[in-house]
Design a protein around this motif. Structure first.
Motif, mmCIF file in Angstrom:
data_model
loop_
_atom_site.group_PDB
_atom_site.id
_atom_site.type_symbol
_atom_site.label_atom_id
_atom_site.label_comp_id
_atom_site.label_asym_id
_atom_site.label_seq_id
_atom_site.Cartn_x
_atom_site.Cartn_y
_atom_site.Cartn_z
ATOM 1 N N TRP A 1 -4.338 5.455 2.611
ATOM 2 C CA TRP A 1 -3.613 4.286 2.117
ATOM 3 C C TRP A 1 -4.349 3.692 0.922
ATOM 4 O O TRP A 1 -5.564 3.473 0.964
ATOM 5 C CB TRP A 1 -3.467 3.247 3.214
ATOM 6 C CG TRP A 1 -2.480 3.646 4.270
ATOM 7 C CD1 TRP A 1 -2.748 4.091 5.524
ATOM 8 C CD2 TRP A 1 -1.058 3.665 4.135
ATOM 9 N NE1 TRP A 1 -1.587 4.381 6.195
ATOM 10 C CE2 TRP A 1 -0.520 4.124 5.362
ATOM 11 C CE3 TRP A 1 -0.173 3.331 3.104
ATOM 12 C CZ2 TRP A 1 0.849 4.262 5.582
ATOM 13 C CZ3 TRP A 1 1.187 3.463 3.319
ATOM 14 C CH2 TRP A 1 1.688 3.924 4.546
ATOM 15 N N ARG B 1 0.681 5.671 0.480
ATOM 16 C CA ARG B 1 -0.176 6.754 0.959
ATOM 17 C C ARG B 1 -0.331 7.794 -0.144
ATOM 18 O O ARG B 1 0.646 8.356 -0.627
ATOM 19 C CB ARG B 1 0.410 7.402 2.211
ATOM 20 C CG ARG B 1 -0.563 8.349 2.898
ATOM 21 C CD ARG B 1 0.087 9.084 4.054
ATOM 22 N NE ARG B 1 0.429 8.214 5.166
ATOM 23 C CZ ARG B 1 -0.440 7.867 6.126
ATOM 24 N NH1 ARG B 1 -1.691 8.294 6.080
ATOM 25 N NH2 ARG B 1 -0.056 7.092 7.115
ATOM 26 N N ARG C 1 3.520 0.583 2.991
ATOM 27 C CA ARG C 1 3.221 -0.519 3.913
ATOM 28 C C ARG C 1 3.188 -1.795 3.099
ATOM 29 O O ARG C 1 2.429 -1.895 2.132
ATOM 30 C CB ARG C 1 1.858 -0.322 4.597
ATOM 31 C CG ARG C 1 1.805 0.791 5.599
ATOM 32 C CD ARG C 1 0.622 0.720 6.543
ATOM 33 N NE ARG C 1 -0.657 0.506 5.897
ATOM 34 C CZ ARG C 1 -1.834 0.862 6.444
ATOM 35 N NH1 ARG C 1 -1.846 1.445 7.639
ATOM 36 N NH2 ARG C 1 -2.958 0.626 5.803
ATOM 37 N N GLU D 1 0.853 -1.187 0.000
ATOM 38 C CA GLU D 1 0.000 0.000 0.000
ATOM 39 C C GLU D 1 0.891 1.241 0.000
ATOM 40 O O GLU D 1 1.976 1.231 0.594
ATOM 41 C CB GLU D 1 -0.898 0.030 1.232
ATOM 42 C CG GLU D 1 -1.935 -1.077 1.292
ATOM 43 C CD GLU D 1 -2.756 -0.994 2.570
ATOM 44 O OE1 GLU D 1 -3.988 -0.893 2.469
ATOM 45 O OE2 GLU D 1 -2.143 -1.024 3.665
ATOM 46 N N GLU E 1 7.293 -1.417 6.775
ATOM 47 C CA GLU E 1 6.717 -0.080 6.611
ATOM 48 C C GLU E 1 7.852 0.929 6.653
ATOM 49 O O GLU E 1 8.722 0.858 7.521
ATOM 50 C CB GLU E 1 5.695 0.212 7.707
ATOM 51 C CG GLU E 1 4.972 1.536 7.532
ATOM 52 C CD GLU E 1 3.780 1.706 8.464
ATOM 53 O OE1 GLU E 1 3.226 2.832 8.530
ATOM 54 O OE2 GLU E 1 3.387 0.722 9.118
#
Length: 217
Positions: free
Chosen positions: A145, A140, A192, A138, A207
């Motif tokens: 997200w 941002r 992530r 993922e 992360e």
């Protein structure tokens, strides 16, 4: 480096690092991707798959990295580590300079740190169901997200084959290729990542944030 594996901390002396590219199992899809990148000015690989040797110092365990300029992005990848002849599976990101990629893919791989998770699994515990493991990433975007990559290891060439073809040996680490980006490859600052084992019901996590340094002319 230090990793946590099977409930204990192990020290890993990484002597060489390989980044495997063009490792998709669907050869037709790989060729299509090569053609797409060629249209953007990225030179095609000399062979498929291709193994880029990069500095072992690029491998980092850190929640924050610094990169040059705004044109870099990460890629979720399985990580293999060979410690004294024992093979371990981990999770990493092949963070790459996309602008430099149009000049030299090899140079673009060398240009950025490669964050990795501090956790490892013994490879032989996942080998019987390796294709069922799920990679996801993922990023941002606009404060939220967004799913950027997702798929099983069945989409990547068998990791054992990559080990055999690359000459990967003790003291080595290898990032083993990635999945297509949902919505296209694009820069991001926050990532992530996860490698999930649905059979043994466990996950590896990574992360990190990439901060862009100014490009001074």
């Amino acid at each position: 480096m230090r990793f946590v594996a099977e409930g204990r901390e192990i020290e890993a002396r990484i002597e060489h690092l390989v980044v495997a590219g063009w490792t998709g199992r669907d050869i037709g899809a790989v060729r299509h991707h090569i053609e797409e990148l060629a249209a953007l000015g990225v030179a095609p690989p000399s062979q498929v798959p291709l193994f880029y040797r990069v500095s072992q110092s690029l491998l980092v365990q850190a929640p924050w990295i610094e990169v040059l300029g705004p044109d870099t992005s990460g890629e979720v990848e399985p990580l293999l580590v060979n410690l004294d002849g024992t093979l371990w599976l981990g999770l990493g990101s092949d963070h790459t300079d996309r602008q430099l990629e149009t000049v030299s893919v090899a140079a673009s791989k060398q240009a950025c740190p490669k964050p990795v998770s501090p956790m490892l699994w013994r490879f032989d515990t996942v080998a019987p169901h390796l294709d069922r493991l799920i990679l996801s990433c993922e990023i941002r975007e606009n404060g939220e997200w967004t799913l950027y990559q997702e798929g099983t290891l069945a989409m990547i060439r068998p990791l054992g084959d990559l080990v055999a073809q690359s000459g990967f040996d003790t003291g080595g680490a290898m990032l083993c290729g990635t999945l297509g980006a949902i919505g296209g490859v694009r820069p991001a600052s926050d990532y992530r990542m996860q490698l999930r084992d649905p059979v043994l019901e466990r996950s590896l996590y990574l992360e990190y944030r990439a901060s862009a340094l100014p490009v001074v002319a």
